[in-house]
Design a protein around this motif. Structure first.
Motif, PDB file in Angstrom:
ATOM      1  N   GLN A 277      43.988 121.212 122.246  1.00 55.22           N
ATOM      2  CA  GLN A 277      44.346 121.811 123.530  1.00 55.22           C
ATOM      3  C   GLN A 277      43.156 121.877 124.476  1.00 55.22           C
ATOM      4  OE1 GLN A 277      47.333 122.938 125.012  1.00 55.22           O
ATOM      5  NE2 GLN A 277      48.101 121.593 123.397  1.00 55.22           N
ATOM      6  N   SER A 278      41.986 122.178 123.939  1.00 57.57           N
ATOM      7  CA  SER A 278      40.776 122.240 124.777  1.00 57.57           C
ATOM      8  C   SER A 278      40.487 120.890 125.392  1.00 57.57           C
ATOM      9  CB  SER A 278      39.583 122.726 123.952  1.00 57.57           C
ATOM     10  OG  SER A 278      39.783 124.032 123.490  1.00 57.57           O
ATOM     11  N   PHE A 279      40.619 119.829 124.583  1.00 57.78           N
ATOM     12  CA  PHE A 279      40.342 118.495 125.122  1.00 57.78           C
ATOM     13  C   PHE A 279      41.400 118.065 126.126  1.00 57.78           C
ATOM     14  CE2 PHE A 279      40.834 113.861 125.013  1.00 57.78           C
ATOM     15  CZ  PHE A 279      39.600 113.518 125.548  1.00 57.78           C
ATOM     16  N   LEU A 280      42.666 118.308 125.820  1.00 57.38           N
ATOM     17  CA  LEU A 280      43.731 117.917 126.754  1.00 57.38           C
ATOM     18  C   LEU A 280      43.556 118.603 128.100  1.00 57.38           C
ATOM     19  CD1 LEU A 280      46.895 117.937 124.448  1.00 57.38           C
ATOM     20  CD2 LEU A 280      45.654 115.949 125.319  1.00 57.38           C
ATOM     21  N   ASN A 281      43.252 119.876 128.094  1.00 58.51           N
ATOM     22  CA  ASN A 281      43.046 120.605 129.355  1.00 58.51           C
ATOM     23  C   ASN A 281      41.847 120.053 130.110  1.00 58.51           C
ATOM     24  OD1 ASN A 281      45.220 122.284 128.828  1.00 58.51           O
ATOM     25  ND2 ASN A 281      43.973 123.845 127.820  1.00 58.51           N
ATOM     26  N   HIS A 282      40.777 119.744 129.379  1.00 59.94           N
ATOM     27  CA  HIS A 282      39.570 119.183 129.997  1.00 59.94           C
ATOM     28  C   HIS A 282      39.876 117.812 130.605  1.00 59.94           C
ATOM     29  CE1 HIS A 282      35.247 118.419 130.427  1.00 59.94           C
ATOM     30  NE2 HIS A 282      35.487 117.216 129.933  1.00 59.94           N
ATOM     31  N   LEU A 283      40.603 116.974 129.874  1.00 61.92           N
ATOM     32  CA  LEU A 283      40.931 115.627 130.346  1.00 61.92           C
ATOM     33  C   LEU A 283      41.825 115.667 131.579  1.00 61.92           C
ATOM     34  CD1 LEU A 283      41.019 112.545 130.003  1.00 61.92           C
ATOM     35  CD2 LEU A 283      42.871 112.862 128.340  1.00 61.92           C
ATOM     36  N   LYS A 284      42.845 116.513 131.553  1.00 62.32           N
ATOM     37  CA  LYS A 284      43.763 116.599 132.692  1.00 62.32           C
ATOM     38  C   LYS A 284      43.043 117.092 133.942  1.00 62.32           C
ATOM     39  CE  LYS A 284      47.812 117.598 129.819  1.00 62.32           C
ATOM     40  NZ  LYS A 284      48.784 118.659 129.411  1.00 62.32           N
ATOM     41  N   ALA A 285      42.135 118.039 133.781  1.00 61.82           N
ATOM     42  CA  ALA A 285      41.388 118.539 134.924  1.00 61.82           C
ATOM     43  C   ALA A 285      40.508 117.440 135.516  1.00 61.82           C
ATOM     44  CB  ALA A 285      40.545 119.744 134.514  1.00 61.82           C
ATOM     45  N   ALA A 286      39.843 116.669 134.659  1.00 62.48           N
ATOM     46  CA  ALA A 286      38.982 115.592 135.135  1.00 62.48           C
ATOM     47  C   ALA A 286      39.783 114.504 135.822  1.00 62.48           C
ATOM     48  CB  ALA A 286      38.195 115.006 133.962  1.00 62.48           C
ATOM     49  N   ALA A 287      40.984 114.194 135.296  1.00 62.15           N
ATOM     50  CA  ALA A 287      41.792 113.103 135.840  1.00 62.15           C
ATOM     51  C   ALA A 287      42.285 113.389 137.248  1.00 62.15           C
ATOM     52  CB  ALA A 287      42.971 112.840 134.914  1.00 62.15           C
ATOM     53  N   GLN A 288      42.312 114.648 137.648  1.00 56.95           N
ATOM     54  CA  GLN A 288      42.746 114.976 139.005  1.00 56.95           C
ATOM     55  C   GLN A 288      41.797 114.406 140.055  1.00 56.95           C
ATOM     56  OE1 GLN A 288      43.197 119.229 139.187  1.00 56.95           O
ATOM     57  NE2 GLN A 288      45.005 119.262 137.874  1.00 56.95           N
ATOM     58  N   ASN A 289      40.575 114.100 139.646  1.00 57.66           N
ATOM     59  CA  ASN A 289      39.601 113.559 140.585  1.00 57.66           C
ATOM     60  C   ASN A 289      39.405 112.054 140.468  1.00 57.66           C
ATOM     61  OD1 ASN A 289      38.910 116.201 141.537  1.00 57.66           O
ATOM     62  ND2 ASN A 289      37.665 116.521 139.692  1.00 57.66           N
TER      63      ASN A 289
END
Length: 293
Positions: A277-289
């Motif tokens: 979950q920590s990685f998925l949240n981190h990845l999704k946040a980064a992908a917004q940019n």
């Protein structure tokens, strides 16, 4: 160790000193305790206890068994603590399998994730084959194309990859720019060797370009992109890659029906763990940019 229940019973009898005390600890009937002790002594061919009015006293053999069983119980307790701890911390290996061509976007994501969680080791696997999440081959899979259908996987839409039709400047200089479909028969195209490829842009090519003009065919997307860059013919290149290549000329701009959907896939047993979950949240946040996808 196929009779571990009997060893565990004997350990509790030795620890408690009575059949009734062991039965209470184990949550079984006292007759079950007696049956386990009798069966174990018969199997080992040795007396483990001296029976007397006050209870059971371990023999020398019983004391040996108690020593080993006690160490085993402690090891199991330590194992349970470690397993519980792994579910509550972000550490150890994180295995991510992806489609090729995303490393320029994903590498900074991995870097920042490890800065936040320095006890994590990243294993980044990019391969043509589909990794089996149900076999534990990866924690997170990033897959393109049709939505994965495995029943035990959690599938989430992630992003859409845009592709456009390009040619190298050398190819255009030699063969000219096609004005439209009416010119396709005079040009060479780079396509897929898989006649059943589900990539939406290759479906368009099969329907729009004469088959004999798809003169270079490959099963690898990277090989197709390199062929376009080398001037072999006109072909599809991801917009994200073409954006940084001044030698590529856009023949047809990207179209929504050429987009390839990309999915985040996790196994249901690992999906809710803190690490995933920590990685998925981190990845999704980064992908917004992310841009130029």
């Amino acid at each position: 160790m196929d009779n571990w229940d009997e060893f565990r019973t004997a350990f509790q009898v030795a620890r408690m000193g009575t059949v009734s005390g062991a039965a209470e600890v184990l949550g079984v009937h006292h007759a079950t305790v007696i049956r386990h002790i009798d069966a174990l002594e018969k199997r080992l061919g040795a007396r483990l206890f001296q029976r007397h009015a006050r209870g059971y006293t371990p023999t020398e053999a019983g004391r040996d068994l108690m020593s080993v069983a006690k160490a085993t119980e402690e090891q199991f307790s330590q194992l349970v603590s470690r397993i519980k701890g792994q579910g509550e911390t972000v550490s150890g290996e994180l295995v991510v399998t992806t489609i090729s061509g995303l490393s320029d976007h994903l590498t900074p994501v991995f870097r920042d994730f490890q800065k936040k969680f320095p006890d994590v080791t990243i294993r980044y696997l990019s391969d043509m084959r589909v990794f089996r999440l149900d076999y534990g081959e990866a924690h997170v899979a990033i897959r393109a194309g049709a939505a994965p259908q495995e029943p035990d996987n959690v599938v989430q839409p992630f992003l859409r990859l845009r592709s456009a039709l390009y040619a190298s400047r050398g190819y255009i200089a030699e063969h000219g720019m096609p004005r439209g479909p009416e010119d396709y028969a005079q040009h060479s195209f780079v396509g897929s060797d898989n006649a059943d490829s589900r990539a939406p842009f290759y479906r368009w090519m099969r329907e729009s370009v004469p088959r004999e003009r798809i003169t270079y065919r490959t099963t690898e997307q990277d090989a197709a992109i390199n062929a376009v860059r080398s001037g072999v013919g006109i072909g599809f290149v991801p917009v994200r890659e073409a954006a940084g290549d001044a030698d590529l000329v856009e023949v047809l701009a990207s179209r929504p029906d050429w987009d390839a959907p990309v999915w985040l896939v996790t196994h249901v047993d690992l999906h809710r763990t803190l690490k995933v979950q920590s990685f998925l949240n981190h990845l999704k946040a980064a992908a917004q940019n992310w841009t130029n996808l």
